[in-house]
Design an enzyme around this catalytic site. Sequence first.
Site, PDB file in Angstrom:
ATOM      1  N   CYS A   1       0.817  -1.211   0.000  1.00 20.42           N
ATOM      2  CA  CYS A   1       0.000   0.000   0.000  1.00 20.42           C
ATOM      3  C   CYS A   1       0.858   1.271   0.000  1.00 20.42           C
ATOM      4  O   CYS A   1       0.332   2.379  -0.038  1.00 20.42           O
ATOM      5  CB  CYS A   1      -0.914  -0.003   1.220  1.00 20.42           C
ATOM      6  SG  CYS A   1      -0.003  -0.142   2.776  1.00 20.42           S
ATOM      7  N   GLY A   2       2.185   1.091   0.082  1.00 22.74           N
ATOM      8  CA  GLY A   2       3.084   2.244   0.065  1.00 22.74           C
ATOM      9  C   GLY A   2       3.523   2.682   1.444  1.00 22.74           C
ATOM     10  O   GLY A   2       4.428   3.510   1.575  1.00 22.74           O
TER      11      GLY A   2
END
Length: 179
Positions: free
Chosen positions: A156-157
Amino acid sequence: MSTIILGVSGSVSVYKACDLASQLTQAGHSVHTVMTQRAAALVSPQLFEAVTSEAPYVDEFSESRRGAMDHIELARQAELFLVAPMTGDLAAKLALGIADDLLTTVSLAVAAGTPRLACPAMNPTMLAHPAVQRNLATLVEDGWEVMEPGTGHMACGEEGAGRLPEPAEILARAGELLG
Ligand SMILES: Cc1cc2nc3c(=O)[nH]c(=O)nc-3n(C[C@H](O)[C@H](O)[C@H](O)COP(=O)(O)O)c2cc1C
């Protein structure tokens, strides 16, 4: 070697579960894979079939069904019940004893005393959520071993805790639990 029921739920880390299934099979174990429908939507069950030589079970009413009592048959064979990855959703269901698909039903049918190893994997904020932490604690009270998720870069970063442990780590712990 041993018979392992590998439960796979719908986490982005499901691709690592294919590697895990492969490594467990190469180690000589007989791996029966049970996927949630969400997991099967993220990765084709055919990939697990290719690495374990057995088509995964997906739910009680799909073509993957072998018999009317798959949930009991699978649970009876289990020498280790391993769930990797375990979503926040699945942790909640198992903590409550919900049995609304094949994987959750097998979980209820696995004999007491069979080792159960859960490998949660999710976004760090999800993992830290009190409901998730409460459910994981309940699983431990119920006799599950919950592996500590890895820390680092997430799909998701974000950075943080919630990564599925590396397949080799899970394989090693599974081997220890199987004695
Ligand atoms: C691409 C994608 C990746 C996801 N990754 C995760 C994850 O790593 N962990 C998690 O708990 N949920 C994740 N989810 C959400 C779950 O898929 C969702 O909660 C689902 O209801 C889980 O169903 P299951 O537990 O029956 O597999 C993801 C969803 C999508 C679409």
